[in-house]
Design an enzyme around this catalytic site. Structure first.
Site, PDB file in Angstrom:
ATOM      1  N   ARG A  59     -17.918 -24.988 -10.844  1.00  0.00           N
ATOM      2  CA  ARG A  59     -19.652 -25.853 -11.540  1.00  0.00           C
ATOM      3  C   ARG A  59     -19.666 -25.091 -12.594  1.00  0.00           C
ATOM      4  NH1 ARG A  59     -23.732 -23.823  -6.971  1.00  0.00           N
ATOM      5  NH2 ARG A  59     -25.098 -23.700  -8.805  1.00  0.00           N
ATOM      6  N   SER A 117     -26.416 -23.281  -2.251  1.00  0.00           N
ATOM      7  CA  SER A 117     -25.206 -21.558  -2.604  1.00  0.00           C
ATOM      8  C   SER A 117     -25.768 -20.717  -1.996  1.00  0.00           C
ATOM      9  CB  SER A 117     -24.667 -21.846  -4.100  1.00  0.00           C
ATOM     10  OG  SER A 117     -24.188 -20.289  -5.177  1.00  0.00           O
ATOM     11  N   LYS A 172     -24.916 -17.970   1.597  1.00  0.00           N
ATOM     12  CA  LYS A 172     -24.745 -16.315   1.576  1.00  0.00           C
ATOM     13  C   LYS A 172     -25.892 -15.728   2.419  1.00  0.00           C
ATOM     14  CE  LYS A 172     -24.009 -16.821  -2.591  1.00  0.00           C
ATOM     15  NZ  LYS A 172     -23.533 -17.397  -3.892  1.00  0.00           N
ATOM     16  N   ASP A 178     -18.452 -21.066  -0.870  1.00  0.00           N
ATOM     17  CA  ASP A 178     -19.276 -22.039  -2.229  1.00  0.00           C
ATOM     18  C   ASP A 178     -19.075 -20.670  -3.760  1.00  0.00           C
ATOM     19  OD1 ASP A 178     -22.298 -21.294  -3.299  1.00  0.00           O
ATOM     20  OD2 ASP A 178     -21.283 -18.487  -3.380  1.00  0.00           O
ATOM     21  N   HIS A 204     -33.424 -11.423  -1.336  1.00  0.00           N
ATOM     22  CA  HIS A 204     -32.564 -11.932  -2.272  1.00  0.00           C
ATOM     23  C   HIS A 204     -33.541 -12.366  -3.426  1.00  0.00           C
ATOM     24  CE1 HIS A 204     -28.902 -13.625  -4.222  1.00  0.00           C
ATOM     25  NE2 HIS A 204     -29.935 -14.827  -4.486  1.00  0.00           N
TER      26      HIS A 204
END
Ligand code: URA
Length: 432
Positions: free
Chosen positions: A168, A183, A187, A161, A82
């Site tokens: 947010r 967050s 995932k 999320d 990621h």
């Protein structure tokens, strides 16, 4: 339990229990807790922070709000990567096939681009026919067969999320380290991989503008993953200039193909070898970083990484002849060379500005509903450390005529110069 008491407890800097966090997240997801209370809660977290236990419990509560992908039926280690979002970041297009060509399962759910950052799915869709929408069963079958699949999110990953992130976004609480860490990790944990490598970008084009905050974020994500029995690595990388030369969609796929052919930019190659090395080690195919990097380099030399990319394109309905004959990619009809008005060593290239320029000509989205033009983008001719003379080409813009003037000005202004030599540094720190 009452939401107001939990908000007050956090406001006063006290540690929340797992039950309290679960109560808030479950209540918010099912609509019992309203936006105004959740806004107060996120602001309290913004100022008071959270410790590793609280952030882990928050990630798990959000993970459990939706589906989890179970990859246990696939033999061997499952890896994922990621990036916290950068400009010119085509790493997955190189790293995933390279690692998968060693027989390691690379199971990746990717996102689309928004604002100045591009998205892997948009880049892959510049290959005609490429399908990013596989069902869970198709995803798993493809992984079993070829060890590689990159798709859009199928299952309902961490809906809490999604809801919280939108809140947010409009309450000035995005840039809170525990909220970002939980967050992202909610995932990643839901996607089913055992080993996860995080590329945490630092600099003008990134969420984290300085190394201290990037380090805190990375350490927290690694801690959350470790508490959930995942092998975790975070690599802090410089985003004070775009990664590689190309910023756009087709141009980035072309650069990924060049890299798998052994002709890639130095920084992109270094990043792929570094991230890849830890995934190879976590898959027990090597015990040292240099051994793992050698294995990956060999997959470039023998073209197995390139073949694996073509195999994935084929499996997902794309025309794999583009991978072996990249001249088939059609780029924007206007090819504009942007000249330098200064001379000196390039000291910085504002990645945010370059990403913005690419978006203006159509390579990215300003709003989620905008469509992408895969043909357009920016290819840098000069990178940090290069010497530039007046009137030399800094970058080439491929455009179909949209917002050209504005984009050209932005690219020119993105370059800063120094009168001394500069050694760019990409990998800043590694946290395991
Ligand atoms: N990306 C995410 O998925 N979540 C954040 O909070 C920030 C970036």
């Amino acid at each position: 339990m009452r939401a107001v008491d939990i908000i007050e407890k956090k406001r006063n800097g006290l540690e929340l229990t797992n039950e309290e966090i679960k109560f808030l997240i479950n209540g918010y997801t099912n609509g019992d807790i309203p936006d105004y209370q959740m806004s107060a809660f996120t602001m309290a977290v913004y100022f008071q922070g959270m410790n590793d236990n609280e952030a882990t419990n928050l990630a798990l509560a959000m993970l459990h709000s939706g589906d989890e992908l179970n990859l246990d039926m696939i033999e061997g280690v499952k890896v994922d990567k990621h990036s916290t979002g950068g400009v010119g970041d085509k790493t997955s297009l190189v790293l995933a096939p390279l690692v998968a060509s060693l027989g390691i399962n690379f199971a990746k759910m990717s996102g689309r681009g928004l604002g100045h950052t591009g998205g892997t799915l948009d880049k892959l869709e510049s290959i005609p026919g490429f399908n990013i929408s596989l069902t869970d069963d198709e995803f798993i079958e493809q992984l079993k067969k070829i060890h590689l699949a990159i798709i859009g999110q199928t299952v309902n990953l961490a809906p809490a999320d999604k809801k919280l992130y939108s809140l947010r976004d409009v309450t000035a609480t995005v840039d809170s380290i525990p909220l970002i860490a939980s967050s992202i990790m909610s995932k990643k944990l839901a996607s089913g991989a055992n080993a996860i490598c995080l590329d945490v970008k630092v600099g003008s084009g990134a969420f984290m503008k300085n190394i201290d905050s990037a380090r805190k974020l990375a350490k927290l994500m690694v801690a959350i993953g470790n508490k959930c029995n995942r092998h975790m690595t975070a690599v802090l990388t410089n985003m004070d200039e775009p990664l590689g030369f190309a910023v756009g969609n087709s141009v980035e796929v072309l650069e990924a193909i060049n890299t798998l052919n052994g002709n890639g930019p130095k920084d992109l190659l270094e990043l792929c070898l570094t991230l890849g090395a830890y995934l190879v080690i976590d898959s027990n195919l090597a015990s040292t970083v240099s051994e793992a990097k050698d294995l990956l380099r060999k997959q470039i030399e023998n073209k197995e990484g390139l073949n694996k990319l073509a195999e994935m394109v084929n499996a997902q309905g794309g025309d794999s002849s583009y991978i072996f004959n990249p001249a088939k990619f059609v780029l924007g009809k206007n090819v504009i060379e942007i000249k330098s008005q200064n001379k000196g060593y390039v000291s910085k290239i504002d990645a945010l500005a370059i990403g913005h320029a690419a978006m203006l000509v159509g390579a990215g989205r300003e709003k989620i509903t905008d469509t992408i033009n895969p043909r357009v983008g920016v290819v840098l001719n000069k990178k940090v450390g290069d010497y530039v003379n007046e009137n030399e080409t800094l970058a080439t813009l491929y455009s179909d005529g949209n917002n050209e003037k504005e984009a050209i000005e932005m690219i020119k202004k993105a370059y800063s110069y120094a009168d001394f030599e500069i050694e760019p540094k990409l990998i800043l720190e590694i946290i395991r």
